[in-house]
Each structure stands twice: as structure tokens, then as C-alpha cells.
Design a protein around this motif. Structure first.
Motif, mmCIF file in Angstrom:
data_model
loop_
_atom_site.group_PDB
_atom_site.id
_atom_site.type_symbol
_atom_site.label_atom_id
_atom_site.label_comp_id
_atom_site.label_asym_id
_atom_site.label_seq_id
_atom_site.Cartn_x
_atom_site.Cartn_y
_atom_site.Cartn_z
ATOM 1 N N TRP A 193 3.265 1.389 5.029
ATOM 2 C CA TRP A 193 4.277 0.778 5.887
ATOM 3 C C TRP A 193 4.397 -0.721 5.632
ATOM 4 O O TRP A 193 5.492 -1.270 5.615
ATOM 5 C CB TRP A 193 3.968 1.052 7.359
ATOM 6 N N VAL A 240 7.778 -2.723 4.617
ATOM 7 C CA VAL A 240 8.250 -3.875 5.392
ATOM 8 C C VAL A 240 8.453 -5.079 4.469
ATOM 9 O O VAL A 240 9.458 -5.797 4.559
ATOM 10 C CB VAL A 240 7.262 -4.213 6.519
ATOM 11 N N VAL A 271 1.904 -5.168 11.015
ATOM 12 C CA VAL A 271 2.444 -3.843 10.699
ATOM 13 C C VAL A 271 1.343 -2.796 10.787
ATOM 14 O O VAL A 271 0.199 -3.048 10.390
ATOM 15 C CB VAL A 271 3.048 -3.826 9.278
ATOM 16 N N CYS A 278 5.932 -4.491 13.733
ATOM 17 C CA CYS A 278 6.847 -3.649 12.966
ATOM 18 C C CYS A 278 6.128 -2.382 12.529
ATOM 19 O O CYS A 278 4.900 -2.355 12.405
ATOM 20 C CB CYS A 278 7.334 -4.431 11.742
ATOM 21 N N LEU A 281 13.210 0.158 9.500
ATOM 22 C CA LEU A 281 12.988 -1.143 8.871
ATOM 23 C C LEU A 281 14.263 -1.952 8.622
ATOM 24 O O LEU A 281 14.257 -3.171 8.837
ATOM 25 C CB LEU A 281 12.189 -0.969 7.577
#
Length: 304
Positions: free
Chosen positions: A197, A201, A239, A267, A290
Motif C-alpha cells: 500500500w 500511495v 500508510v 492513507c 488512492l
């Protein structure tokens, strides 16, 4: 539009780098749309450099509109020639589901050449934000749901992580050389099982013109204010693909946000899972979609 573009002599013309900046479509994708699908036909200088008129830029924006509605790039040319009132085909006409199935199969089979081909093909034909939204986010979610404790799950994860770390890391390096946007410090949270992830991002942020300093393994919270200062970051993005521990979310994150002179944003899936708990704090919750997260981040860094 005819196969051979003609423009009046006094029409302003733009080089491919400027068109890429204006539309958000990188030059590799613009060339692929021209060579493989005949979607655009720029003029050429005597030395062969592409020059685009305003109508070419308008056409590129129409292409993006169709792609964002789920139309495969191979079908866009015919639609461009139709009246503006023509509706897009239903989402089932798109080829994203097929690409997702192929990508998952390549990961599960440890087929590195196929993984490489699918990665490069998608980014050559579609904008980065579209690839993330339609391909990589759904694939990572589906893979993570299936990666329980079965034999080979850890190997699949680590293989995909190593692949994306190399490919996305290379893109970040080159993008940082030319980017003029604010600097973002992007860091994994402690319970994140791997960098999938945080890498996505970072790719999404770089695509929006940010300079990116990425740490795909956690940093101690005590060192994050120093990292923000030393890297001259305009925002800190944390994240995780996991829910993270309650104490970290409810106490440590709000406390860290109070210590920083720049926005602290959350995020990835953790942002969706923990959003309600962070509502009354200074932590900015961007969500796990995203491209939308980058849109929410923009006003937080626009004065940087």
C-alpha cells in the motif's frame, strides 16, 4: 478527426512535455496512443519532434473521459468520432476485469516476465491514476484477502513486494529529478505486513507532481518530527493495509499531529477502518481510494 492532422499556420503548438504537464498523461502513454491506436496525430518538426495543437489537447482530455468511464483504450477511437451525446458502453465492456485476472494469475504463478509485461503495458496505455484505481488497488485487495496462512502466501507477497519496490522505486527516482511540487514524507505504520500500500500511495503522489521521500518500513514515532524537518516535508503521510493497534490510532497519531508544523495524513485501508475514531483530531483521514486520497491531500499542501 482525420488520420492526418492539419492546423492553420498561426495555431499555437505545444511540445510533448508541455502536453504531458497540461493533461497529466505521460509522454510514453501519449506515444502509445498515437502509434498503437491512432488516437492522436500530432504534427512533426523537421527533426521529428511532436507538436500538439489545442484541439489535440482537447482530444486527449476526451480520451481520458472515456477511459475513466471504463472504456478500453482499443474502443476509444470509434467513440471519439461519434456525436458528444453517445453514451459510454456499460462497464462490462471494459477489459479491466481481464487484466486483473491475468495479474493475479501471474503473481500466484510467480511468473515474473508476465508480471513485468502487464505492469508496463498498463502504465503505457493508461494514466497512472486509472491504473491504480482500476487495476492495482483491486488486485492488492483481492490478493490480501486470500493471503491467509496457506503454503506459498508469504512467498507470493514478498515476490510482488520486491517487484513493485524495484519498478516503483525507479519511477520515483526519475520523477523526483524533475518534480517541482511539495515534498511528501511517506512512511509505513508498524503493523503493516508489507509495503504494497505504501508503494501504491507513493506512486499516486508522484503522479500528482509531488516529490516523494519514501520509507517502506516503519520509523519510530519519536523520529518522525525530525524526518519532516530534515527532508523539508510539506506533509507526512502514514500508510497501512491493517487496522493498526487502538492505542496508536487513538493516542499516538493525534499526539504526533499536535507536534508537527505540517499536516499529518492517514492513507490506505487503515484510514477507512479507523476514520470514525480520528474525526475529532488533527489527523487528516484521506481514505483508501488512492486517486481520491490525492485529491483530498491537494488543498492541504497547496500553500507549501
Amino acid at each position: 478527426m482525420s488520420d492526418k492532422a492539419t492546423h492553420p499556420a498561426d495555431t499555437p503548438l505545444y511540445p510533448i512535455r508541455e502536453v504531458s504537464r497540461l493533461t497529466g498523461v505521460n509522454s510514453v502513454t501519449l506515444r502509445a496512443w498515437e502509434r498503437r491506436y491512432g488516437l492522436i496525430r500530432p504534427q512533426r518538426t523537421p527533426k521529428g519532434h511532436r507538436l500538439y495543437a489545442r484541439e489535440d489537447i482537447d482530444r486527449i482530455e476526451r480520451i481520458l473521459q472515456w477511459l475513466n468511464r471504463g472504456v478500453p483504450v482499443s474502443q476509444v477511437r470509434d467513440l471519439l468520432e461519434q456525436p458528444d451525446s453517445v453514451e459510454a458502453p456499460p462497464p462490462a465492456a471494459g477489459d479491466w476485469e481481464s487484466q486483473r485476472r491475468q495479474l493475479i494469475a501471474a503473481v500466484e504463478a510467480f511468473d515474473q516476465p508476465r508480471l513485468e509485461a502487464l505492469f508496463n503495458q498498463a502504465l503505457a496505455l493508461y494514466p497512472v491514476a486509472t491504473c491504480i484505481e482500476e487495476l492495482w488497488q483491486p488486485v492488492v485487495r483481492e490478493l490480501e484477502e486470500g493471503w491467509d496462512d496457506h503454503l506459498g502466501a508469504v512467498l507470493q507477497r514478498r515476490t510482488l513486494e520486491a517487484f513493485l519496490r524495484t519498478r516503483i522505486g525507479t519511477r520515483l527516482y526519475h520523477a523526483n529529478q524533475v518534480a517541482r511540487g511539495p515534498m511528501l514524507l511517506i512512511v509505513s505504520l508498524p503493523d503493516d505486513p508489507g509495503p504494497l500500500w505504501v508503494l501504491l500511495v507513493a506512486l499516486a503522489a508522484s503522479d500528482q507532481g509531488y516529490r516523494v521521500q519514501l520509507f517502506d518500513t516503519p520509523l519510530p514515532f519519536t523520529e518522525l518530527p525530525l524526518a519532516v524537518e530534515r527532508f523539508h516535508a510539506s506533509a507526512l503521510l502514514l500508510v497501512s493495509g491493517q487496522a493498526e493497534k487502538a492505542d496508536l490510532v487513538r493516542r499516538q497519531l493525534p499526539r504526533l499531529a499536535e507536534q508537527l508544523a505540517v499536516p499529518l495524513a492517514l492513507c490506505g485501508p487503515v484510514a477507512r477502518i479507523r476514520e470514525a475514531e480520528l474525526d475529532p483530531t488533527r489527523v487528516e483521514v484521506l481514505g483508501d481510494d488512492l486517486p481520491q486520497a490525492m485529491a483530498r491531500l491537494q488543498p492541504l499542501t497547496q500553500d507549501a
